[in-house]
Write a protein that holds these residues in place. Structure first.
Motif, PDB file in Angstrom:
ATOM      1  N   ASN A  46       0.836  -1.204   0.000  1.00  0.00           N
ATOM      2  CA  ASN A  46       0.000   0.000   0.000  1.00  0.00           C
ATOM      3  C   ASN A  46       0.871   1.255   0.000  1.00  0.00           C
ATOM      4  O   ASN A  46       1.969   1.286   0.530  1.00  0.00           O
ATOM      5  N   GLY A  47       0.327   2.302  -0.578  1.00  0.00           N
ATOM      6  CA  GLY A  47       1.038   3.569  -0.640  1.00  0.00           C
ATOM      7  C   GLY A  47       1.947   3.700  -1.846  1.00  0.00           C
ATOM      8  O   GLY A  47       2.576   4.744  -2.014  1.00  0.00           O
ATOM      9  N   GLY A  48       2.059   2.701  -2.660  1.00  0.00           N
ATOM     10  CA  GLY A  48       2.946   2.792  -3.812  1.00  0.00           C
ATOM     11  C   GLY A  48       2.274   2.294  -5.074  1.00  0.00           C
ATOM     12  O   GLY A  48       1.255   1.600  -5.019  1.00  0.00           O
ATOM     13  N   TYR A  49       2.827   2.641  -6.172  1.00  0.00           N
ATOM     14  CA  TYR A  49       2.318   2.143  -7.458  1.00  0.00           C
ATOM     15  C   TYR A  49       3.519   1.794  -8.348  1.00  0.00           C
ATOM     16  O   TYR A  49       4.616   2.338  -8.196  1.00  0.00           O
ATOM     17  N   ILE A  50       3.265   0.890  -9.292  1.00  0.00           N
ATOM     18  CA  ILE A  50       4.331   0.446 -10.191  1.00  0.00           C
ATOM     19  C   ILE A  50       3.754   0.271 -11.592  1.00  0.00           C
ATOM     20  O   ILE A  50       2.760  -0.442 -11.778  1.00  0.00           O
ATOM     21  N   HIS A  51       4.353   0.929 -12.545  1.00  0.00           N
ATOM     22  CA  HIS A  51       4.067   0.702 -13.964  1.00  0.00           C
ATOM     23  C   HIS A  51       5.101  -0.287 -14.492  1.00  0.00           C
ATOM     24  O   HIS A  51       6.307  -0.108 -14.272  1.00  0.00           O
ATOM     25  N   SER A  52       4.654  -1.308 -15.210  1.00  0.00           N
ATOM     26  CA  SER A  52       5.579  -2.287 -15.792  1.00  0.00           C
ATOM     27  C   SER A  52       5.207  -2.553 -17.242  1.00  0.00           C
ATOM     28  O   SER A  52       4.047  -2.370 -17.642  1.00  0.00           O
ATOM     29  N   SER A  73       7.578   4.236 -11.123  1.00  0.00           N
ATOM     30  CA  SER A  73       7.117   3.801  -9.805  1.00  0.00           C
ATOM     31  C   SER A  73       7.187   4.956  -8.838  1.00  0.00           C
ATOM     32  O   SER A  73       7.922   5.929  -9.049  1.00  0.00           O
ATOM     33  N   SER A  74       6.413   4.826  -7.773  1.00  0.00           N
ATOM     34  CA  SER A  74       6.476   5.821  -6.711  1.00  0.00           C
ATOM     35  C   SER A  74       7.681   5.554  -5.823  1.00  0.00           C
ATOM     36  O   SER A  74       8.260   4.459  -5.839  1.00  0.00           O
ATOM     37  N   ALA A  75       8.072   6.544  -5.047  1.00  0.00           N
ATOM     38  CA  ALA A  75       9.243   6.398  -4.190  1.00  0.00           C
ATOM     39  C   ALA A  75       9.012   5.290  -3.162  1.00  0.00           C
ATOM     40  O   ALA A  75       7.970   5.242  -2.503  1.00  0.00           O
ATOM     41  N   GLY A  76       9.954   4.392  -3.045  1.00  0.00           N
ATOM     42  CA  GLY A  76       9.858   3.314  -2.071  1.00  0.00           C
ATOM     43  C   GLY A  76       8.950   2.173  -2.456  1.00  0.00           C
ATOM     44  O   GLY A  76       8.676   1.297  -1.633  1.00  0.00           O
TER      45      GLY A  76
END
Length: 318
Positions: A250-256, A300-303
């Motif tokens: 939670n709190g992050g996102y990732i594009h792949s 991606s978001s930080a962390g």
């Protein structure tokens, strides 16, 4: 009269050689001595030049000999390389011929087996009858799966105690080969290309353009997926299906992205600001031998982390 002439010659030689002219007051003896010294010096120079010439000649001879040895070695290596390439070429030709013959033989075997199974009126000879030559099963070497075979009824020898009748299956061609029982189904089918692998450890704070290496292999038929690089290499031309799952906290996102030879042909987004979330995406692509496919991080978001075990990649040929 002679003394002035000698002095004049000494002066000229001294001028040519760079020595200072003799003093006229010293007399002819001094001039002669200087001339002797000059001659000795010139002789020494000539000897030095001759020695240098001999040394250069020996060095050039050594270089020429080394060049001959190098040329001979190169010729031997070229002949050896030609033999190796010829052996490899012959080996590939034999392998291709064996595969072609095996495929044709399998089709012949399947046609023979299907015909004898479907015809209920075909009488199968016993082992004793085979040993006595009462009946025979003949298959032509040139028979393909699409060829039309003839069936003829052949009577057994009248002298035999059993008047059994058998059926012979042959092609119109005159060249035939007896099909032995142990030769049936010699060529087995290979497993289709397919792999399934998961992420063995969590990828922390992933970066842009980072390749996702799914190193925990579960299935890898054909061995075309490399768990060390995360790259799938195509071996057989065809249509392939790929599917990958990214799970982040939670709190992050990732594009792949799913990449073919450096070009993106499918993308996915996992994660948001409130929930743990996974994203699965499936893509279909045509590949030829040598094409490479892998997954990578686009943004991606930080962390943001990619969780182990729950993130996976699979692919197979259809």
């Amino acid at each position: 009269m002679v003394c002035p002439l000698v002095v004049l010659m000494a002066v000229l030689l001294a001028f040519v050689s760079g020595h200072s002219p003799p003093n006229s007051d010293t007399g002819c003896d001094v001039v002669v001595l200087r001339l002797e010294n000059m001659v000795a010096d010139l002789t020494k120079r000539v000897d030095d030049l001759e020695n240098q010439r001999l040394a250069d000649t020996m060095y050039i001879s050594g270089v020429i000999q080394e060049m001959k040895e190098v040329k001979d070695k190169n010729r031997r290596l070229e002949r050896k390389l030609d033999r190796i390439l010829k052996m490899k070429s012959d080996g590939r030709t034999k392998t291709i011929d064996w595969r072609i013959d095996s495929t044709k033989y399998e089709s012949q075997t399947n046609l023979q087996s299907a015909t004898f199974e479907n015809q209920s009126d075909t009488r199968v000879p016993t082992l004793d009858q085979k040993a006595n030559g009462n009946t025979s099963i003949v298959l032509d070497e040139n028979t393909d799966s699409d060829s039309i075979a003839e069936e003829k009824e052949v009577k057994t020898d009248d002298t035999s105690t059993s008047k059994n009748q058998g059926r012979i299956r042959r092609n119109s061609s005159a060249h035939s080969t007896i099909l032995a029982p142990h030769q049936m189904n010699r060529v087995g089918q290979q497993k289709p290309t397919a792999f399934f692998t998961t992420l063995g450890h969590t990828l922390n704070d992933v970066a842009r353009e980072q390749v996702i290496i799914f190193e925990s292999i579960i299935v890898n038929n054909g061995g075309h997926y490399d768990e060390h690089t995360g790259v799938f290499t195509c071996d057989t031309e065809g249509t392939y299906v790929f599917s990958w799952t990214i799970y982040t906290i939670n709190g992050g996102y990732i594009h792949s992205d799913l990449v073919k030879n450096g070009n993106v042909f499918a993308s996915s987004l996992a994660g948001d600001q409130n929930f743990n979330e996974a994203s699965s995406t499936t893509a279909v692509v045509n590949l030829i031998p040598g094409d490479k496919v892998w997954t990578r991080i686009t943004a991606s978001s930080a962390g943001a982390d990619v969780l182990a075990s729950k993130s996976s990649l699979c692919g197979f040929k259809i």
